[in-house]
Write a protein that holds these residues in place. Structure first.
Motif, PDB file in Angstrom:
ATOM      1  N   PRO A   4      49.437  31.218  40.343  1.00 50.22           N
ATOM      2  CA  PRO A   4      49.936  30.987  38.593  1.00 50.22           C
ATOM      3  C   PRO A   4      48.912  30.596  38.010  1.00 50.22           C
ATOM      4  O   PRO A   4      48.950  30.551  36.793  1.00 50.22           O
ATOM      5  N   CYS A   5      47.412  30.839  38.438  1.00 51.24           N
ATOM      6  CA  CYS A   5      46.287  30.572  37.480  1.00 51.24           C
ATOM      7  C   CYS A   5      46.342  31.723  36.677  1.00 51.24           C
ATOM      8  O   CYS A   5      45.481  31.337  36.024  1.00 51.24           O
ATOM      9  N   HIS A   6      47.130  32.572  36.320  1.00 51.93           N
ATOM     10  CA  HIS A   6      46.952  33.754  35.193  1.00 51.93           C
ATOM     11  C   HIS A   6      45.722  34.123  34.686  1.00 51.93           C
ATOM     12  O   HIS A   6      45.730  34.256  34.312  1.00 51.93           O
ATOM     13  N   PHE A   7      45.372  35.046  35.398  1.00 53.70           N
ATOM     14  CA  PHE A   7      44.543  35.792  35.642  1.00 53.70           C
ATOM     15  C   PHE A   7      44.514  36.825  35.184  1.00 53.70           C
ATOM     16  O   PHE A   7      45.784  37.330  35.527  1.00 53.70           O
ATOM     17  N   ASP A   8      43.795  37.329  34.366  1.00 50.15           N
ATOM     18  CA  ASP A   8      44.072  38.415  33.786  1.00 50.15           C
ATOM     19  C   ASP A   8      43.474  40.354  34.407  1.00 50.15           C
ATOM     20  O   ASP A   8      44.157  40.846  34.486  1.00 50.15           O
ATOM     21  N   PHE A   9      42.130  39.694  36.070  1.00 50.15           N
ATOM     22  CA  PHE A   9      43.065  40.743  36.500  1.00 50.15           C
ATOM     23  C   PHE A   9      41.854  40.040  37.851  1.00 50.15           C
ATOM     24  O   PHE A   9      41.026  38.772  37.645  1.00 50.15           O
ATOM     25  N   ALA A  10      41.611  41.153  39.125  1.00 47.75           N
ATOM     26  CA  ALA A  10      41.106  40.059  40.456  1.00 47.75           C
ATOM     27  C   ALA A  10      40.504  41.554  41.044  1.00 47.75           C
ATOM     28  O   ALA A  10      40.716  42.619  40.273  1.00 47.75           O
ATOM     29  N   VAL A  11      39.408  40.991  40.967  1.00 48.75           N
ATOM     30  CA  VAL A  11      38.421  41.848  41.960  1.00 48.75           C
ATOM     31  C   VAL A  11      38.262  41.632  43.351  1.00 48.75           C
ATOM     32  O   VAL A  11      38.090  40.593  43.656  1.00 48.75           O
ATOM     33  N   PHE A  12      38.233  41.804  43.956  1.00 51.06           N
ATOM     34  CA  PHE A  12      37.938  41.532  45.788  1.00 51.06           C
ATOM     35  C   PHE A  12      36.296  42.748  46.299  1.00 51.06           C
ATOM     36  O   PHE A  12      36.241  43.939  45.390  1.00 51.06           O
ATOM     37  N   CYS A  13      35.602  42.060  46.786  1.00 46.93           N
ATOM     38  CA  CYS A  13      34.439  42.999  47.366  1.00 46.93           C
ATOM     39  C   CYS A  13      34.631  42.519  48.713  1.00 46.93           C
ATOM     40  O   CYS A  13      34.798  41.191  49.125  1.00 46.93           O
ATOM     41  N   PRO A  14      33.741  42.942  49.717  1.00 41.04           N
ATOM     42  CA  PRO A  14      33.383  42.197  50.540  1.00 41.04           C
ATOM     43  C   PRO A  14      32.323  41.238  51.069  1.00 41.04           C
ATOM     44  O   PRO A  14      31.685  41.750  50.058  1.00 41.04           O
ATOM     45  N   ASN A  15      32.115  40.706  51.418  1.00 37.95           N
ATOM     46  CA  ASN A  15      30.943  39.183  52.025  1.00 37.95           C
ATOM     47  C   ASN A  15      29.478  40.107  52.202  1.00 37.95           C
ATOM     48  O   ASN A  15      28.854  39.778  53.240  1.00 37.95           O
ATOM     49  N   LEU A  16      29.328  41.239  51.481  1.00 39.19           N
ATOM     50  CA  LEU A  16      27.564  41.766  51.430  1.00 39.19           C
ATOM     51  C   LEU A  16      26.988  42.066  49.638  1.00 39.19           C
ATOM     52  O   LEU A  16      27.542  41.567  49.043  1.00 39.19           O
ATOM     53  N   THR A  17      26.252  41.103  49.964  1.00 41.58           N
ATOM     54  CA  THR A  17      25.118  40.530  48.656  1.00 41.58           C
ATOM     55  C   THR A  17      24.931  41.628  47.976  1.00 41.58           C
ATOM     56  O   THR A  17      25.154  41.469  47.012  1.00 41.58           O
ATOM     57  N   GLU A  18      24.532  42.847  48.311  1.00 44.37           N
ATOM     58  CA  GLU A  18      24.371  44.309  47.412  1.00 44.37           C
ATOM     59  C   GLU A  18      24.310  44.799  48.375  1.00 44.37           C
ATOM     60  O   GLU A  18      24.412  45.392  49.708  1.00 44.37           O
TER      61      GLU A  18
END
Length: 537
Positions: free
Chosen positions: A387-401
């Motif tokens: 319900p926060c109405h994001f324009d898009f979502a991004v996912f990544c693992p908990n790796l800093t780089e």
């Protein structure tokens, strides 16, 4: 020995994924776990009786126990007490878990005490079958040594997991105990109902030691009451924060979000009771006798001598309802990872984002950066965020780089409890859940995955979601070179699909970019490593 050498030695005490599963199966003998912790304490050179002199405030709970401890520590420090604060997990550096007067202990101090405690345990291990404490147990032992040697006036101790059989529960005589809001989490260890979890959390209560809690659902409140009666301690329910404010202006809290009001009232009662039992109440938080008997009652509020109570107003707790502004980008960071905490995060974010949006004279783009770990249902959490109405979502693992895939992790952020394959699978599952919410559904086909350093860079034209190999690459793509602290994004991302280029253009042209980073404290910690580089120094 250098600080990083100490952290690497500490990391050798982490349980790997298979050993952790075996440990969870062994929870059927919890008393054995506590006795093992007492033995480790003795081998390190301390006894449980030594801990009595730390004047401990012990806090358990599902949501808000860290924030409650942060408020409590800041209030008492504000009045001149030398404070110790033990919490978990850390965000950037492991020494954040052990704080003196609100600050993580320095690298030199951490290194000194680490090798002192480690050496004691290592010397005696042959007589005990080669056993050494696990990672969290060792840090708990380390904290006790630091607080005793550094002569703190009060030690605020946050429970790790649960309460009854958490290794911090070798504490015999805390001065006061607190239980923050309860919810469902760590079900494989604590039980699959909130009542079972309440039983575990109430395990920190001690005979005759006052305990405070906040308003809870009826079921767990019954369990807390019954446990308090069995143990023989007064259990009191904190009033709403409004009661401290009338008459007078509202109390200002240093931590954002309406849910922090519950944590603040618990902290006020913990501090008031600690001061009262120490015989020094009158000049601090108000007058009045302690209410309590061997049953649960509602304790009254009291008038804070200053409506601008500095302890509450000056409390800081990074990574929880935390906002950072970098030019046109506003990062909203909250390590929420349970249903209740994500709901609180959503309320906070929607209010703050809407207020900010009213000040912007142009297009605003909202982005979700998300990851979930362990047994948590990422689909259920994402449904709450929808319900926060994001324009898009991004996912990544908990790796800093991405270099973490081919080079050693920064020592403070190594985690042997999860495999690379598991991290990748969780990200793809989260993206699949997001696609389902958007009506598209399904996992991406193999030919839609672009692999980079063993993890895929995922892009797909018809969906408003992306998966990146690490936190840095995700942040760089979201910021599109507009954050002066971050570098430019990898241009190969835009080349994968035309739809990705269109998303990038929207970010480049936005007057404001609002980024909510949530789902995992480890994700938030990794993001802070890049957004506030000084935290890693």
């Amino acid at each position: 020995m250098e600080y990083q050498d100490a952290v690497r030695a500490l990391n050798s005490l982490q349980t790997n994924a298979s050993a952790l599963e075996h440990t969870c199966e062994g929870r059927s003998q919890p008393q054995v776990q506590l006795q093992a912790m007492r033995d480790f304490l003795r081998r390190s050179g301390l006894t449980v009786e030594d801990l009595d002199s730390l004047n401990i405030i012990h806090v358990a709970g599902t949501k808000g126990k860290g924030s409650t401890c942060a408020f409590t520590e800041r209030i008492l420090r504000n009045y001149g007490f030398r404070t110790g604060f033990y919490s978990s997990p850390h965000l950037v550096q492991v020494r954040e878990r052990v704080r003196i007067d609100g600050q993580p202990i320095g690298k030199e101090l951490f290194t000194k005490y680490f090798w002192s405690v480690y050496g004691q345990l290592d010397e005696s291990k042959d007589a005990y079958g080669g056993s050494m404490p696990s990672y969290f147990r060792f840090l708990t032992l380390l904290a006790f040594h630091v607080f005793l040697q550094e002569k703190v006036d009060v030690a605020v101790i946050e429970v790790g997991i649960g309460g009854a059989y958490d290794c911090t529960n070798i504490i015999r005589k805390p001065w006061v105990c607190g239980i923050s809001s309860l919810g469902i989490d760590h079900t494989s260890i604590l039980g699959d109902t909130i009542e079972k979890i309440a039983w575990q959390k109430a395990g920190i209560l001690k005979p005759g030691v006052p305990a405070f809690t906040v308003a809870q659902p009826p079921g767990p409140m019954v369990v807390l009451r019954e446990r308090a009666r069995e143990i023989g301690c007064p259990l009191l329910v904190c009033p709403e924060l409004d009661e401290y404010e009338s008459p007078g202006p509202p109390l200002r809290l240093g931590l954002a979000g309406h849910h922090q009001r519950s944590n603040a009232t618990l902290a006020l009662q913990l501090c008031r009771n600690w001061l009262q039992r120490r015989g020094i109440l009158g000049m601090y938080l108000g007058e009045g006798p302690l209410c309590g008997d061997l049953h649960i009652i509602l304790t009254p509020g009291f008038h804070c001598r200053s409506a601008r109570h500095p302890g509450l107003a000056e409390t800081e707790w990074p990574g929880r309802s935390h906002t950072i502004r970098h030019g046109p980008l506003t990062y909203f960071l909250d390590g929420a990872h349970t249903t209740g905490s994500v709901l609180a995060c959503v309320r906070w974010f929607r209010k703050e984002a809407a207020t900010l949006e009213r000040t912007v004279g142009g297009p605003v783009v909202r982005v979700l950066l998300f990851n979930a770990t362990g047994e948590r249902d990422s689909g259920a959490l994402l449904k709450l965020l929808w319900p926060c109405h994001f324009d898009f979502a991004v996912f990544c693992p908990n790796l800093t780089e991405s270099s973490c895939l081919i080079l050693p992790f920064p020592a403070d952020q190594q985690n042997f409890n999860v495999t690379l394959e598991n991290m990748l699978t969780r990200c793809l599952d989260s993206q699949s859940s997001w696609r389902t919410l958007s009506g598209r559904g399904g996992r991406l086909a193999d030919d839609q995955l672009v692999f980079q350093n063993q993890l895929p860079l995922v892009a797909e034209q018809r969906t408003d979601s992306l998966v990146f190999p690490c936190i840095l690459s995700a942040l760089q793509w979201i910021s599109q070179g507009r954050d002066p602290v971050l570098g430019v994004p990898d241009q190969r991302v835009a080349a994968v699909q035309p739809g990705v280029a269109a998303r990038a253009q929207a970010l480049q042209e936005a007057a404001s970019i609002q980024v909510l980073i949530t789902g995992s404290l480890y994700l938030v910690g990794g993001a802070l490593t890049h957004l506030v580089p000084s935290l890693a120094s």
